[in-house]
Design a protein around this motif. Structure first.
Motif, PDB file in Angstrom:
ATOM      1  N   LYS A   1       0.829  -1.207   0.000  1.00 43.18           N
ATOM      2  CA  LYS A   1       0.000   0.000   0.000  1.00 43.18           C
ATOM      3  C   LYS A   1       0.862   1.255   0.000  1.00 43.18           C
ATOM      4  CE  LYS A   1      -3.624   2.424  -0.105  1.00 43.18           C
ATOM      5  NZ  LYS A   1      -2.854   3.592  -0.537  1.00 43.18           N
ATOM      6  N   LEU A   2       1.946   1.250   0.764  1.00 47.17           N
ATOM      7  CA  LEU A   2       2.841   2.404   0.774  1.00 47.17           C
ATOM      8  C   LEU A   2       3.483   2.611  -0.600  1.00 47.17           C
ATOM      9  CD1 LEU A   2       4.594   1.900   4.232  1.00 47.17           C
ATOM     10  CD2 LEU A   2       2.854   3.589   3.658  1.00 47.17           C
ATOM     11  N   LEU A   3       3.849   1.521  -1.249  1.00 48.55           N
ATOM     12  CA  LEU A   3       4.420   1.635  -2.592  1.00 48.55           C
ATOM     13  C   LEU A   3       3.410   2.225  -3.575  1.00 48.55           C
ATOM     14  CD1 LEU A   3       6.264  -1.824  -2.801  1.00 48.55           C
ATOM     15  CD2 LEU A   3       7.330   0.426  -2.513  1.00 48.55           C
ATOM     16  N   GLU A   4       2.153   1.822  -3.446  1.00 50.07           N
ATOM     17  CA  GLU A   4       1.109   2.391  -4.301  1.00 50.07           C
ATOM     18  C   GLU A   4       1.031   3.903  -4.106  1.00 50.07           C
ATOM     19  OE1 GLU A   4      -2.631   0.542  -3.621  1.00 50.07           O
ATOM     20  OE2 GLU A   4      -1.950  -1.468  -4.193  1.00 50.07           O
ATOM     21  N   ASP A   5       1.017   4.333  -2.848  1.00 47.69           N
ATOM     22  CA  ASP A   5       0.920   5.768  -2.563  1.00 47.69           C
ATOM     23  C   ASP A   5       2.103   6.536  -3.150  1.00 47.69           C
ATOM     24  OD1 ASP A   5      -1.433   5.370  -1.225  1.00 47.69           O
ATOM     25  OD2 ASP A   5      -0.533   5.329   0.769  1.00 47.69           O
ATOM     26  N   LYS A   6       3.305   5.951  -3.040  1.00 49.48           N
ATOM     27  CA  LYS A   6       4.496   6.620  -3.571  1.00 49.48           C
ATOM     28  C   LYS A   6       4.418   6.737  -5.101  1.00 49.48           C
ATOM     29  CE  LYS A   6       5.864   6.633   0.535  1.00 49.48           C
ATOM     30  NZ  LYS A   6       5.410   7.806   1.304  1.00 49.48           N
ATOM     31  N   LEU A   7       3.955   5.669  -5.745  1.00 48.44           N
ATOM     32  CA  LEU A   7       3.866   5.716  -7.202  1.00 48.44           C
ATOM     33  C   LEU A   7       2.817   6.724  -7.648  1.00 48.44           C
ATOM     34  CD1 LEU A   7       4.887   4.667  -9.874  1.00 48.44           C
ATOM     35  CD2 LEU A   7       3.222   2.797  -9.736  1.00 48.44           C
ATOM     36  N   TYR A   8       1.678   6.767  -6.952  1.00 46.51           N
ATOM     37  CA  TYR A   8       0.663   7.776  -7.260  1.00 46.51           C
ATOM     38  C   TYR A   8       1.269   9.184  -7.151  1.00 46.51           C
ATOM     39  CZ  TYR A   8      -3.453   4.629  -7.107  1.00 46.51           C
ATOM     40  OH  TYR A   8      -4.399   3.666  -7.358  1.00 46.51           O
ATOM     41  N   ALA A   9       1.953   9.446  -6.030  1.00 49.18           N
ATOM     42  CA  ALA A   9       2.499  10.787  -5.800  1.00 49.18           C
ATOM     43  C   ALA A   9       3.585  11.117  -6.824  1.00 49.18           C
ATOM     44  CB  ALA A   9       3.056  10.877  -4.379  1.00 49.18           C
ATOM     45  N   HIS A  10       4.462  10.159  -7.081  1.00 46.66           N
ATOM     46  CA  HIS A  10       5.532  10.386  -8.066  1.00 46.66           C
ATOM     47  C   HIS A  10       4.955  10.703  -9.440  1.00 46.66           C
ATOM     48  CE1 HIS A  10       9.228   9.789 -10.358  1.00 46.66           C
ATOM     49  NE2 HIS A  10       8.549   8.967 -11.140  1.00 46.66           N
ATOM     50  N   GLN A  11       3.965   9.926  -9.873  1.00 40.81           N
ATOM     51  CA  GLN A  11       3.394  10.145 -11.195  1.00 40.81           C
ATOM     52  C   GLN A  11       2.587  11.437 -11.262  1.00 40.81           C
ATOM     53  OE1 GLN A  11       4.263   8.200 -13.771  1.00 40.81           O
ATOM     54  NE2 GLN A  11       3.281   9.756 -15.048  1.00 40.81           N
ATOM     55  N   ALA A  12       1.995  11.830 -10.144  1.00 42.29           N
ATOM     56  CA  ALA A  12       1.263  13.103 -10.105  1.00 42.29           C
ATOM     57  C   ALA A  12       2.202  14.256 -10.424  1.00 42.29           C
ATOM     58  CB  ALA A  12       0.616  13.301  -8.736  1.00 42.29           C
ATOM     59  N   VAL A  13       3.413  14.190  -9.883  1.00 37.75           N
ATOM     60  CA  VAL A  13       4.404  15.228 -10.177  1.00 37.75           C
ATOM     61  C   VAL A  13       4.783  15.187 -11.660  1.00 37.75           C
ATOM     62  CG1 VAL A  13       6.742  16.036  -9.690  1.00 37.75           C
ATOM     63  CG2 VAL A  13       5.290  15.226  -7.817  1.00 37.75           C
ATOM     64  N   GLN A  14       4.975  13.977 -12.192  1.00 42.54           N
ATOM     65  CA  GLN A  14       5.322  13.846 -13.620  1.00 42.54           C
ATOM     66  C   GLN A  14       4.209  14.387 -14.509  1.00 42.54           C
ATOM     67  OE1 GLN A  14       8.532  12.792 -13.847  1.00 42.54           O
ATOM     68  NE2 GLN A  14       8.223  12.686 -11.626  1.00 42.54           N
TER      69      GLN A  14
ATOM     70  N   SER B   1       2.345  16.853 -13.828  1.00 42.99           N
ATOM     71  CA  SER B   1       2.169  18.290 -13.519  1.00 42.99           C
ATOM     72  C   SER B   1       0.903  18.583 -12.727  1.00 42.99           C
ATOM     73  CB  SER B   1       2.183  19.120 -14.823  1.00 42.99           C
ATOM     74  OG  SER B   1       3.402  18.947 -15.513  1.00 42.99           O
ATOM     75  N   ILE B   2       0.514  17.650 -11.875  1.00 44.61           N
ATOM     76  CA  ILE B   2      -0.589  17.921 -10.940  1.00 44.61           C
ATOM     77  C   ILE B   2      -0.034  18.801  -9.829  1.00 44.61           C
ATOM     78  CG2 ILE B   2      -2.145  16.903  -9.233  1.00 44.61           C
ATOM     79  CD1 ILE B   2      -2.384  14.464 -11.051  1.00 44.61           C
ATOM     80  N   ILE B   3      -0.649  19.947  -9.634  1.00 38.71           N
ATOM     81  CA  ILE B   3      -0.137  20.933  -8.685  1.00 38.71           C
ATOM     82  C   ILE B   3      -0.907  20.870  -7.369  1.00 38.71           C
ATOM     83  CG2 ILE B   3       0.313  23.374  -8.260  1.00 38.71           C
ATOM     84  CD1 ILE B   3       1.982  22.170 -10.514  1.00 38.71           C
ATOM     85  N   VAL B   4      -0.179  20.805  -6.287  1.00 38.96           N
ATOM     86  CA  VAL B   4      -0.767  20.971  -4.956  1.00 38.96           C
ATOM     87  C   VAL B   4      -0.121  22.217  -4.355  1.00 38.96           C
ATOM     88  CG1 VAL B   4      -1.025  20.003  -2.646  1.00 38.96           C
ATOM     89  CG2 VAL B   4      -1.194  18.506  -4.642  1.00 38.96           C
ATOM     90  N   SER B   5      -0.910  23.258  -4.182  1.00 40.17           N
ATOM     91  CA  SER B   5      -0.352  24.541  -3.752  1.00 40.17           C
ATOM     92  C   SER B   5      -0.057  24.558  -2.257  1.00 40.17           C
ATOM     93  CB  SER B   5      -1.331  25.670  -4.084  1.00 40.17           C
ATOM     94  OG  SER B   5      -2.481  25.579  -3.262  1.00 40.17           O
ATOM     95  N   ASP B   6       0.832  25.474  -1.868  1.00 39.52           N
ATOM     96  CA  ASP B   6       1.143  25.650  -0.451  1.00 39.52           C
ATOM     97  C   ASP B   6      -0.107  26.077   0.322  1.00 39.52           C
ATOM     98  OD1 ASP B   6       3.755  24.989  -0.942  1.00 39.52           O
ATOM     99  OD2 ASP B   6       4.464  27.065  -1.068  1.00 39.52           O
ATOM    100  N   ALA B   7      -0.970  26.860  -0.334  1.00 37.43           N
ATOM    101  CA  ALA B   7      -2.206  27.302   0.330  1.00 37.43           C
ATOM    102  C   ALA B   7      -3.109  26.114   0.650  1.00 37.43           C
ATOM    103  CB  ALA B   7      -2.953  28.304  -0.552  1.00 37.43           C
TER     104      ALA B   7
END
Length: 476
Positions: free
Chosen positions: A96-109, A111-117
């Protein structure tokens, strides 16, 4: 066996989603270090003499690492929340942790933006919740073994940002999946008759709602209060602080009134019209919606998206207005009972609830988006109001107070009852479509993992290489 396979797949999928939500809302995994400037490349090997210095790293997924302690903390936090971990192995938790990491890594690839706000808003909400649970922010800091509130916030911000990236990536995959009527039909045909699902007893419900009228004088008091708040902010006070202190919107007041929205965000038209008419930094005059009176301040404008803060205050309903509303709805009930008008026609001509008025007062199930409510899954408040009603019986006037404190009177009736039954394609199309869509989403996610695992640098070390994973993390 088709349905059984689907159920098993759904269990695996739901396990992933359940864990994801559990981790998100209860902050159950530790902050992850990010390996800088590495994208799908193999990092330099660490000399064996130095391996003890990075003790605990058990896996790398793209730009992210997983620590052995993350698994321990996952188990600890699930137990702390009253969950059972006896059937969850360390290999499953790592998966499950690996799934979360892959989701987050690919989100960056992607260009999914999560703002500081966004992260700040999420953090304030979570910190408020955790502090309410234990009574002191310092206890939260101590639990996570940090030396100060600021150190904890820095650490916690990384957790929240990663979790938000993962959830946005998951949503992007699932939202892209659509299903046609032909696919639904084929899905149903493939289920053997002796394996067709059984749906529980259901009912359809209709209601008539009468809102107490608020006097012009009471409305003016609210507008005067909002104008005073607006003046204070223009003179230097914090809008966010004012929202925490005065706003009656439970969804945003703990976050200083923060919302992020586009023109497609499902807010009422009046709210969106004002929000998109303002410039960055501008504060609106008080304006009215069905929820009460608002003022809005625009924090940022990014293309078609705005980040804003708002304050909602609803006028107080007087006792005389409540009495008048009760008299009106009692009179409506008498006319229905005396056959002077049908319930549906009374709803169309008299009800103050726009969402149900056109449909003769018929309620829509917010979960399934159809008109049926399964008794075992019905909202407890609604169930208590209808469970003892006989066919065609009209309830007595009910005083209802919603989560925003708004008071209304309503009549309610059961318009149809459906006994527990085996799935029928014509009668249960909406539920069958939901099952078929879920299967297609599961398949889409599986294909996504297969593709992205092949394209992403992934390394698992030590004893965890002996795990049997659902996904091909070891690329065998």
């Amino acid at each position: 066996m088709l349905l059984k396979k689907l159920q098993l797949k759904t269990i695996d999928y739901r396990f992933g989603l359940t864990m994801c939500f559990l981790l998100f809302f209860n902050s159950v995994i530790s902050a992850q270090e990010i390996i800088k400037d590495v994208v799908a490349e193999k990092p330099a090997e660490v000399p064996s003499t130095q391996k003890r210095k990075i003790d605990g790293i058990i896996a790398t997924v793209g730009d992210y690492i997983v620590l052995d302690s993350d698994i321990d903390k996952g188990f600890l936090e699930i137990s702390a929340q009253g969950g059972s971990v006896k059937d969850i192995t360390r290999c499953q938790m790592l998966g499950k942790l690996l799934e979360d990491k892959l989701y987050a890594h690919q989100a960056v690839q992607d260009s999914i933006i999560v703002s500081d706000a966004e992260v700040r808003s999420m953090m304030e909400e979570r910190l408020t919740y955790m502090t309410q649970q234990v009574g002191d922010i310092n206890k939260v800091v101590a639990y996570y073994k940090k030396n100060s509130v600021e150190e904890f916030k820095t650490y916690f911000a990384d957790i929240l940002k990663e979790q938000k990236l993962a959830s946005e990536m998951t949503k992007k995959i699932v939202d892209a999946v659509e299903i046609t009527p032909e696919e639904v039909r084929n899905f149903f045909k493939k289920i053997p008759k002796d394996e067709l699902p059984t749906f529980g007893a259901e009912m359809e419900v209709a209601q008539i709602v009468i809102e107490p009228k608020v006097s012009d004088a009471d409305k003016q008091k609210v507008k005067d209060k909002l104008n005073a708040i607006r003046k204070d902010v223009l003179e230097g006070s914090s809008f966010a602080t004012k929202a925490v202190l005065y706003s009656q919107d439970p969804g945003s007041s703990p976050n200083g009134g923060y919302y992020k929205m586009t023109r497609k965000t499902p807010f009422v038209k009046e709210f969106k019209d004002v929000a998109f008419s303002l410039q960055q930094g501008e504060i609106s005059e008080p304006f009215e919606t069905t929820f009460g009176f608002h003022i809005i301040m625009i924090d940022k404008i990014k293309g078609q998206e705005v980040e804003l803060r708002h304050i909602l205050i609803s006028p107080t309903v007087s006792e005389d207005a409540l009495k008048e509303a009760k008299e009106k709805i009692t009179n409506i009930r008498s006319k229905i009972i005396n056959k002077e008008i049908s319930f549906a026609d009374a709803a169309r001509t008299e009800s103050d609830e726009k969402e149900t008025r056109a449909n003769g007062g018929t309620l829509v199930n917010p979960t399934s988006q159809d008109t049926r409510f399964e008794l075992t899954k019905m909202d407890p408040t609604l169930y208590s109001q209808v469970s003892n009603l006989k066919d065609d019986e009209i309830s007595q006037p009910l005083l209802n107070t919603d989560d925003k404190g708004k008071k209304t009177y309503k009549l309610i009736t059961v318009t149809n009852r459906i006994d527990a039954h085996t799935a029928d394609y014509a009668k249960d199309y909406t539920k069958i479509k939901e099952l078929a869509l879920k299967e297609k989403q599961i398949t889409a996610i599986a294909k996504w993992f297969d593709t992205k695992i092949k394209d992403t640098y992934i390394k698992i070390i030590g004893e965890y290489r002996d795990c049997t994973f659902t996904n091909n993390w070891l690329k065998k």
